[in-house]
Design a protein around this motif. Sequence first.
Motif, PDB file in Angstrom:
ATOM      1  N   MET A   1       0.788  -1.223  -0.005  1.00 50.54           N
ATOM      2  CA  MET A   1      -0.178   0.109  -0.069  1.00 50.54           C
ATOM      3  C   MET A   1       0.856   1.272   0.006  1.00 50.54           C
ATOM      4  SD  MET A   1      -3.255  -1.067  -0.015  1.00 50.54           S
ATOM      5  CE  MET A   1      -4.090   0.455   0.586  1.00 50.54           C
ATOM      6  N   ALA A   2       0.332   2.325  -0.397  1.00 47.63           N
ATOM      7  CA  ALA A   2       1.041   3.651  -0.571  1.00 47.63           C
ATOM      8  C   ALA A   2       1.297   4.109   1.011  1.00 47.63           C
ATOM      9  CB  ALA A   2       0.476   4.590  -1.379  1.00 47.63           C
ATOM     10  N   SER A   3       2.362   4.805   1.219  1.00 47.33           N
ATOM     11  CA  SER A   3       2.619   5.126   2.634  1.00 47.33           C
ATOM     12  C   SER A   3       1.908   6.457   2.893  1.00 47.33           C
ATOM     13  CB  SER A   3       4.070   5.821   2.672  1.00 47.33           C
ATOM     14  OG  SER A   3       4.356   6.703   1.771  1.00 47.33           O
ATOM     15  N   THR A   4       1.243   7.092   1.875  1.00 47.29           N
ATOM     16  CA  THR A   4       0.549   8.426   1.979  1.00 47.29           C
ATOM     17  C   THR A   4      -1.098   8.178   1.610  1.00 47.29           C
ATOM     18  OG1 THR A   4       2.577   9.813   1.549  1.00 47.29           O
ATOM     19  CG2 THR A   4       0.290  10.763   1.378  1.00 47.29           C
ATOM     20  N   PRO A   5      -1.974   8.330   2.370  1.00 44.75           N
ATOM     21  CA  PRO A   5      -3.456   8.150   1.785  1.00 44.75           C
ATOM     22  C   PRO A   5      -3.504   9.512   1.129  1.00 44.75           C
ATOM     23  CG  PRO A   5      -3.272   8.885   4.140  1.00 44.75           C
ATOM     24  CD  PRO A   5      -1.807   8.399   3.943  1.00 44.75           C
ATOM     25  N   VAL A   6      -4.703   9.202   0.264  1.00 39.98           N
ATOM     26  CA  VAL A   6      -5.396  10.222  -0.346  1.00 39.98           C
ATOM     27  C   VAL A   6      -5.610  11.418   0.160  1.00 39.98           C
ATOM     28  CG1 VAL A   6      -7.143  10.844  -2.144  1.00 39.98           C
ATOM     29  CG2 VAL A   6      -5.981   8.814  -2.558  1.00 39.98           C
ATOM     30  N   SER A   7      -6.091  11.350   1.385  1.00 39.21           N
ATOM     31  CA  SER A   7      -6.616  12.603   2.226  1.00 39.21           C
ATOM     32  C   SER A   7      -5.616  13.186   2.457  1.00 39.21           C
ATOM     33  CB  SER A   7      -7.524  12.031   3.392  1.00 39.21           C
ATOM     34  OG  SER A   7      -6.602  11.238   4.305  1.00 39.21           O
ATOM     35  N   GLU A   8      -4.358  12.807   2.648  1.00 40.19           N
ATOM     36  CA  GLU A   8      -3.317  13.618   3.223  1.00 40.19           C
ATOM     37  C   GLU A   8      -2.585  14.440   2.098  1.00 40.19           C
ATOM     38  OE1 GLU A   8      -0.425  11.518   5.692  1.00 40.19           O
ATOM     39  OE2 GLU A   8      -2.165  11.031   6.931  1.00 40.19           O
ATOM     40  N   LEU A   9      -2.960  14.181   0.949  1.00 35.85           N
ATOM     41  CA  LEU A   9      -2.462  15.216  -0.224  1.00 35.85           C
ATOM     42  C   LEU A   9      -3.067  16.000  -0.534  1.00 35.85           C
ATOM     43  CD1 LEU A   9      -1.978  12.248  -2.903  1.00 35.85           C
ATOM     44  CD2 LEU A   9      -0.253  13.305  -1.643  1.00 35.85           C
ATOM     45  N   THR A  10      -2.550  17.304  -0.924  1.00 41.70           N
ATOM     46  CA  THR A  10      -3.213  18.576  -1.101  1.00 41.70           C
ATOM     47  C   THR A  10      -4.223  18.370  -2.446  1.00 41.70           C
ATOM     48  OG1 THR A  10      -1.429  19.278  -2.606  1.00 41.70           O
ATOM     49  CG2 THR A  10      -1.365  19.828  -0.273  1.00 41.70           C
ATOM     50  N   GLU A  11      -5.027  19.222  -2.689  1.00 43.05           N
ATOM     51  CA  GLU A  11      -5.960  19.422  -3.664  1.00 43.05           C
ATOM     52  C   GLU A  11      -4.962  19.256  -5.048  1.00 43.05           C
ATOM     53  OE1 GLU A  11      -9.711  21.457  -5.841  1.00 43.05           O
ATOM     54  OE2 GLU A  11      -9.230  21.842  -4.037  1.00 43.05           O
ATOM     55  N   ARG A  12      -4.246  20.212  -5.024  1.00 44.12           N
ATOM     56  CA  ARG A  12      -3.113  20.436  -6.141  1.00 44.12           C
ATOM     57  C   ARG A  12      -2.390  19.229  -6.273  1.00 44.12           C
ATOM     58  NH1 ARG A  12       1.260  25.106  -6.484  1.00 44.12           N
ATOM     59  NH2 ARG A  12      -0.636  26.271  -6.756  1.00 44.12           N
ATOM     60  N   ALA A  13      -1.839  18.474  -5.474  1.00 42.59           N
ATOM     61  CA  ALA A  13      -1.102  17.263  -5.613  1.00 42.59           C
ATOM     62  C   ALA A  13      -2.003  16.382  -6.150  1.00 42.59           C
ATOM     63  CB  ALA A  13      -0.291  16.749  -4.292  1.00 42.59           C
ATOM     64  N   ARG A  14      -3.152  16.184  -5.481  1.00 48.73           N
ATOM     65  CA  ARG A  14      -3.924  14.858  -5.859  1.00 48.73           C
ATOM     66  C   ARG A  14      -4.308  15.093  -7.641  1.00 48.73           C
ATOM     67  NH1 ARG A  14      -7.016  15.632  -1.234  1.00 48.73           N
ATOM     68  NH2 ARG A  14      -8.493  16.975  -1.965  1.00 48.73           N
ATOM     69  N   GLU A  15      -4.447  16.495  -7.941  1.00 47.45           N
ATOM     70  CA  GLU A  15      -4.804  16.637  -9.484  1.00 47.45           C
ATOM     71  C   GLU A  15      -3.747  16.161 -10.382  1.00 47.45           C
ATOM     72  OE1 GLU A  15      -7.709  17.560 -12.556  1.00 47.45           O
ATOM     73  OE2 GLU A  15      -7.939  16.919 -10.134  1.00 47.45           O
ATOM     74  N   GLU A  57       7.124  12.463  -5.918  1.00 39.58           N
ATOM     75  CA  GLU A  57       8.164  11.623  -6.132  1.00 39.58           C
ATOM     76  C   GLU A  57       8.959  11.119  -4.601  1.00 39.58           C
ATOM     77  OE1 GLU A  57      12.445  10.679  -8.457  1.00 39.58           O
ATOM     78  OE2 GLU A  57      11.180  12.359  -9.185  1.00 39.58           O
ATOM     79  N   GLU A  58       9.135  12.177  -3.868  1.00 37.71           N
ATOM     80  CA  GLU A  58       9.569  11.939  -2.525  1.00 37.71           C
ATOM     81  C   GLU A  58       8.747  11.019  -1.426  1.00 37.71           C
ATOM     82  OE1 GLU A  58      10.453  15.899  -1.075  1.00 37.71           O
ATOM     83  OE2 GLU A  58      12.264  16.328  -2.312  1.00 37.71           O
ATOM     84  N   LEU A  59       7.423  11.291  -1.883  1.00 42.39           N
ATOM     85  CA  LEU A  59       6.272  10.154  -1.095  1.00 42.39           C
ATOM     86  C   LEU A  59       6.339   8.971  -1.629  1.00 42.39           C
ATOM     87  CD1 LEU A  59       3.533  12.899  -0.899  1.00 42.39           C
ATOM     88  CD2 LEU A  59       4.962  12.190   0.797  1.00 42.39           C
ATOM     89  N   GLY A  60       6.885   8.629  -2.842  1.00 33.94           N
ATOM     90  CA  GLY A  60       7.166   7.176  -3.145  1.00 33.94           C
ATOM     91  C   GLY A  60       5.891   6.944  -4.084  1.00 33.94           C
ATOM     92  N   LEU A  61       5.284   8.051  -4.590  1.00 33.92           N
ATOM     93  CA  LEU A  61       4.235   7.795  -5.503  1.00 33.92           C
ATOM     94  C   LEU A  61       4.446   7.802  -6.873  1.00 33.92           C
ATOM     95  CD1 LEU A  61       1.269   9.855  -3.459  1.00 33.92           C
ATOM     96  CD2 LEU A  61       2.010   7.344  -3.447  1.00 33.92           C
ATOM     97  N   LEU A  62       5.518   8.642  -7.540  1.00 32.57           N
ATOM     98  CA  LEU A  62       6.035   8.615  -8.723  1.00 32.57           C
ATOM     99  C   LEU A  62       7.441   8.324  -8.745  1.00 32.57           C
ATOM    100  CD1 LEU A  62       4.430  12.220  -9.890  1.00 32.57           C
ATOM    101  CD2 LEU A  62       3.693   9.710 -10.317  1.00 32.57           C
ATOM    102  N   ALA A  63       7.948   7.856  -9.909  1.00 36.48           N
ATOM    103  CA  ALA A  63       9.410   7.662 -10.088  1.00 36.48           C
ATOM    104  C   ALA A  63       9.993   8.476 -11.416  1.00 36.48           C
ATOM    105  CB  ALA A  63       9.513   5.860 -10.286  1.00 36.48           C
ATOM    106  N   HIS A  64      11.308   8.411 -11.245  1.00 35.46           N
ATOM    107  CA  HIS A  64      11.884   9.087 -12.553  1.00 35.46           C
ATOM    108  C   HIS A  64      12.763   8.302 -13.244  1.00 35.46           C
ATOM    109  CE1 HIS A  64      13.613  13.393 -13.258  1.00 35.46           C
ATOM    110  NE2 HIS A  64      13.349  12.853 -14.565  1.00 35.46           N
ATOM    111  N   PRO A  65      12.319   7.790 -14.365  1.00 34.73           N
ATOM    112  CA  PRO A  65      13.305   7.030 -15.027  1.00 34.73           C
ATOM    113  C   PRO A  65      14.482   7.631 -15.665  1.00 34.73           C
ATOM    114  CG  PRO A  65      11.006   6.553 -15.722  1.00 34.73           C
ATOM    115  CD  PRO A  65      11.029   7.781 -14.752  1.00 34.73           C
ATOM    116  N   HIS A  66      15.847   7.122 -15.481  1.00 33.57           N
ATOM    117  CA  HIS A  66      16.822   7.867 -15.698  1.00 33.57           C
ATOM    118  C   HIS A  66      16.864   8.269 -17.185  1.00 33.57           C
ATOM    119  CE1 HIS A  66      18.665   6.844 -11.836  1.00 33.57           C
ATOM    120  NE2 HIS A  66      18.452   5.460 -12.331  1.00 33.57           N
ATOM    121  N   THR A  67      16.259   7.456 -18.135  1.00 32.39           N
ATOM    122  CA  THR A  67      16.302   7.816 -19.635  1.00 32.39           C
ATOM    123  C   THR A  67      15.160   8.849 -20.094  1.00 32.39           C
ATOM    124  OG1 THR A  67      14.620   5.968 -19.822  1.00 32.39           O
ATOM    125  CG2 THR A  67      17.305   5.492 -20.054  1.00 32.39           C
ATOM    126  N   SER A  68      14.582   9.268 -19.340  1.00 30.41           N
ATOM    127  CA  SER A  68      13.537  10.421 -19.519  1.00 30.41           C
ATOM    128  C   SER A  68      13.287  11.443 -18.436  1.00 30.41           C
ATOM    129  CB  SER A  68      12.119   9.594 -19.659  1.00 30.41           C
ATOM    130  OG  SER A  68      10.942  10.350 -19.648  1.00 30.41           O
TER     131      SER A  68
END
Length: 347
Positions: A1-15, A57-68
């Motif tokens: 499971m994700a370490s951060t629940p949806v409710s703890e993301l700001t509206e901007r971050a959720r969008e 990304e710091e929350l572990g929800l996104l990753a940054h591929p090296h080639t892109s």
Amino acid sequence: MASTPVSELTERAREVFRMVVENYLGSGAPVGSRTISKLPGLNLSPASIRNVMQDLEELGLLAHPHTSAGRVPTESGLRLFVDGMMQAAEPSAEERAAIEARLERGGPIEEALSATTAALSGLSACAGIVLVPKREPVLRQLGFVQLSPDQALAVMVGAEGSVENRVVDLPPGITASALTEVGNYVSARLSGLTLNQAQARLGEEIRDGRAALDQAARQLIEDGLALWSEDGARRAVLIVRGQANLLDAAAAADLERVRQLLEELEGKEEIVRLLDSARAGQGMKIFIGSENKLFALSGSSVIAAPYRGREGKVVGVVGVIGPTRLNYARVVPMVDFTAQALSRLMA
């Protein structure tokens, strides 16, 4: 499971997160801030979007591929999206009709399950899987066609219309009239019984002297029933359809992952154990990437739902296997609809 629940993301971050995930699931390619800035409904500069993506990304929800320069959702991010943000799209009338049409053809249950799974595979662009309910065959007819003095073709017909042919050795002294006698006896005394019931009935009638069969004929029936029973026990209970769907254009960039997935699909016993967890859970199961050890190496997702028979008892599982970038919002309701359709068939 994700370490951060949806409710703890700001509206901007959720969008921003939602847009990244939906764009990625649609294209299979990393998503950059400039792409998101051009989408309607979000009045942010590419620089502001990059900052939000960095936070995600710091929350572990996104990753940054090296080639892109773009980002992709992590497995935790996909789990967060599926559980808390996804807006499911019900199957269209055409999709529902395509699935239900496969159930109206009649014939053996296994054929209907296979055809329906093939339809689900085509509509979802995934490999379709169905766990067939274990059913003891019911005997309608058992006949023998002599091939040589010591061999015959056993023709076994099940109550649901299945036909199986096997070559059997004939007992010494068997005659053509005895073969006809065997067929008549089975039709009159054993038809409509399960294999276990037929074997028990034959044994009882032999003991009571009611079988009216000579030793060779009795042996032939016993051998035929035992052969069919053994073959049925060995029959695979898992049907996989549409593996070719996994070889799409996007797969060309990751052929090793696809090769690994195709190898994993060959391990049917392991898949059966996985699907049994959906059967036991009584509801939809979604495994994303390494959440499921079986497909961890290929980074694949499994969506599975149980279907029910009489009295609402779970009798099997149907689902799909595909890359983690599945269109979950579309495929999840499609699997659920297919499970409901199979439940109506089995009831």
